[in-house]
Scaffold this active site. Structure first.
Site, PDB file in Angstrom:
ATOM      1  N   MET A 114       0.845  -1.192   0.000  1.00  0.00           N
ATOM      2  CA  MET A 114       0.000   0.000   0.000  1.00  0.00           C
ATOM      3  C   MET A 114       0.885   1.248   0.000  1.00  0.00           C
ATOM      4  O   MET A 114       1.948   1.255   0.588  1.00  0.00           O
ATOM      5  CB  MET A 114      -0.872  -0.005   1.257  1.00  0.00           C
ATOM      6  N   CYS A 115       0.450   2.267  -0.700  1.00  0.00           N
ATOM      7  CA  CYS A 115       1.155   3.548  -0.694  1.00  0.00           C
ATOM      8  C   CYS A 115       0.104   4.645  -0.827  1.00  0.00           C
ATOM      9  O   CYS A 115      -1.047   4.367  -1.138  1.00  0.00           O
ATOM     10  CB  CYS A 115       2.103   3.675  -1.885  1.00  0.00           C
ATOM     11  N   GLY A 116       0.521   5.868  -0.585  1.00  0.00           N
ATOM     12  CA  GLY A 116      -0.379   7.001  -0.766  1.00  0.00           C
ATOM     13  C   GLY A 116       0.171   7.934  -1.834  1.00  0.00           C
ATOM     14  O   GLY A 116       1.384   8.139  -1.920  1.00  0.00           O
TER      15      GLY A 116
ATOM     16  N   ARG B 250      -1.146   5.109   4.910  1.00  0.00           N
ATOM     17  CA  ARG B 250      -0.945   4.297   3.710  1.00  0.00           C
ATOM     18  C   ARG B 250       0.536   4.094   3.405  1.00  0.00           C
ATOM     19  O   ARG B 250       0.866   3.205   2.596  1.00  0.00           O
ATOM     20  CB  ARG B 250      -1.617   4.945   2.489  1.00  0.00           C
TER      21      ARG B 250
ATOM     22  N   ASN C 293       1.296   3.847  -6.893  1.00  0.00           N
ATOM     23  CA  ASN C 293       0.676   3.061  -5.836  1.00  0.00           C
ATOM     24  C   ASN C 293       0.259   1.748  -6.495  1.00  0.00           C
ATOM     25  O   ASN C 293      -0.513   1.756  -7.450  1.00  0.00           O
ATOM     26  CB  ASN C 293      -0.542   3.801  -5.275  1.00  0.00           C
TER      27      ASN C 293
END
Lengths: 225, 299
Positions: B1-3, B32, B176
């Protein structure tokens, strides 16, 4: 009962909602949302909850009995796994609205994104706008009503969900076919449109359902495995 | 997960507030991506015959002025230095390739983060809050900015593996998602002369765009072919000199939401990153459709 999410946490809100006495018909207003996740999840009381603002993921998830209105948009998984009650989104919903839900009514005034009603198991969903791709994927029972258009692969690998679409369908998923509108379907759809406050005419909708060819293993298909 | 977060200002009067408006957006994405963060800010544009480099070194006390002195001698032109934590922005009159070669010759242990007329990329391992503070994000000015908070899944946590990735002059990428064909694609791109520093899948996406742009594709064309050639889950935001582009994979596995008002266009992985923007209550809010390239910017 009133909550201000600028001053109170979602955990405090949800705890208070869970602590309502059995059969409570309390009126609850939640203000000042800024996209928080898990707002009003796990309700189990016939309370009236009004949420003012845009909510994040899983809003009204696992709802039982409550009547929850969101005056705004919602993120992924609104009313996911709802068992009963009613959830009304006045804005748009992100993907997986009503996912896996067993009962109750979900009304979305705007559009719902991809995978609306994925693996639905008895919920009725009425979307006044459009739905995205793969809606009602592997849907088992309940109804999906779309007053606008449906995206690609509608009803892919469908079981027994009744799908009614007024607008265009980009494409049907595997084993989903157009079906005849019989009087019992007009009656079912009329009831849902009325419950959702839609003025659309049931006769303008097309019904889609399962061709029932993918239900069980067929020996004729053995070579495909 | 990333933002992922991006903010493009339509209203030039707000340019002095860009960092102030953007910092809470980046920080809202900490859940995130708590392991690294970075941003690419566009502003303070230099004239067409000049080049601006953002450089980084592990040592906060790196003697940037010594490097600038050597470059001044090499190119016989003044070199301005803006020192910011362990990074520095150098501006001078030179051709990009010649300037790159000179920096690599004089300071082989310095990392070139970005090159262009407008872009500055700053990124580091750590909590977004720490990184925003370290580089004084709040005080920054400009026309647009994109940022990333990372929760590593495909490769190790390092400054090199954090985003944004430079993909050419004034271009960068944040991602992402996760790509499943990055190993084979990396090998193919290496044969075409693209250099990789990590085993990171997003760096392959950046390398892919660098290659397509180098071959003459427009940003839109490069992103359209990325939809075909990259296998996996992605929401990409690409920063350009004029604005930013957003594309989601055709399955739309990764989220994105857009807010537009008369003053700005903002994108984020989740709405809560947009909730602090002025006037967002009445903004047009929507999700970008899967498999479609969007661009906002000048011209």
């Amino acid at each position: 009962m009133e909550f201000d999410l600028k001053k109170q946490t979602v955990r405090e809100l949800n705890q208070a909602l869970h602590d309502l006495p059995e059969n409570s018909q309390e009126t609850v207003v939640v203000n000042n949302l800024s996209g928080e996740h898990n707002v009003a999840v796990g309700m189990d009381r016939p309370a009236q909850v009004t949420i003012n603002g845009h909510a994040g993921y899983f809003c009204a998830g696992m709802n039982q009995k409550a009547d929850i209105t969101i005056n705004g948009n919602v993120g992924q998984g609104v009313a996911e796994n709802m068992m009963s009650g009613r959830v009304h989104v006045k804005g748009n919903a992100s993907q997986s609205a009503g996912a896996t839900a067993h009962g109750g009514l979900l009304v979305i005034d705007g559009d719902a994104a991809a995978r609306c009603g994925i693996s639905m198991k008895g919920i009725d969903i009425v979307v006044k706008g459009n739905v995205g791709h793969m809606s009602s994927f592997m849907g088992q029972s309940g109804c999906l009503v779309v007053c606008g258009d449906a995206g690609e692969a509608l009803g892919d690998s469908l079981y027994e969900v009744h799908i009614y679409v007024k607008g265009e369908v980009a494409s049907l998923g595997a084993d989903c076919i157009k079906k005849e509108m019989r009087p019992e379907h007009i009656e079912e759809l009329s009831g849902l449109l009325e419950a959702a406050g839609c003025e659309d005419k049931p006769e303008d909708f097309t019904r889609y359902g399962s061709a029932r060819q993918l239900y069980t293993f067929k020996v004729d298909n053995a070579s495909a495995y | 997960m990333c933002g992922i977060v991006g903010l493009y200002l339509k209203n030039p009067d707000m340019e002095s507030q860009l960092g102030e408006m953007f910092e809470p957006m980046l920080l809202a994405m900490t859940d995130r991506g708590p392991d690294s963060a970075g941003f690419a800010i566009y502003g303070d544009e230099v004239s067409t015959d000049m080049i601006k480099f953002t450089l980084q070194h592990a040592d906060e006390h790196y003697p940037w002025h010594d490097l600038a002195g050597k470059l001044e001698e090499e190119f016989d032109t003044p070199v301005s230095v803006l020192h910011n934590a362990n990074a520095a922005v150098l501006k001078f009159e030179a051709e990009e390739m010649a300037a790159r070669e000179a920096i690599e010759k004089f300071a082989p242990d310095v990392k070139i983060m970005s090159a262009g007329r407008s872009i500055e990329i700053l990124k580091e391992v750590g909590l977004p809050e720490v990184i925003a503070k370290k580089f004084n994000l709040k005080g920054m000015k400009g026309s647009h900015i994109i940022g990333h908070t990372r929760m590593a899944t495909e490769s190790g946590v390092s400054m090199e593996g954090s985003h944004p990735f430079s993909t050419g002059k004034d271009l960068c990428l944040v991602h992402n998602g996760s790509l499943s064909n990055h190993n084979r694609l990396r090998e193919e791109l290496k044969k075409k002369g693209i250099h990789f520093e990590t085993e990171n899948d997003s760096e392959v996406a950046a390398g892919y765009l660098t290659w397509r742009l180098r071959e003459g594709a427009s940003v839109e064309e490069a992103l359209e072919s990325a939809i075909e050639d990259l296998d996996g889950f992605f929401t990409f935001t690409v920063g350009t000199q004029n604005g930013f582009a957003v594309v989601r994979d055709p399955i739309a596995c990764k989220p994105a939401v857009i807010a537009e008002t008369d003053d700005y266009v903002a994108m984020a992985s989740e709405y809560n990153a947009l909730s602090t923007l002025p006037g967002v209550e009445s903004a047009k809010l929507w999700e970008p459709e899967p498999g479609k390239v969007y661009f906002w910017g000048k011209g």
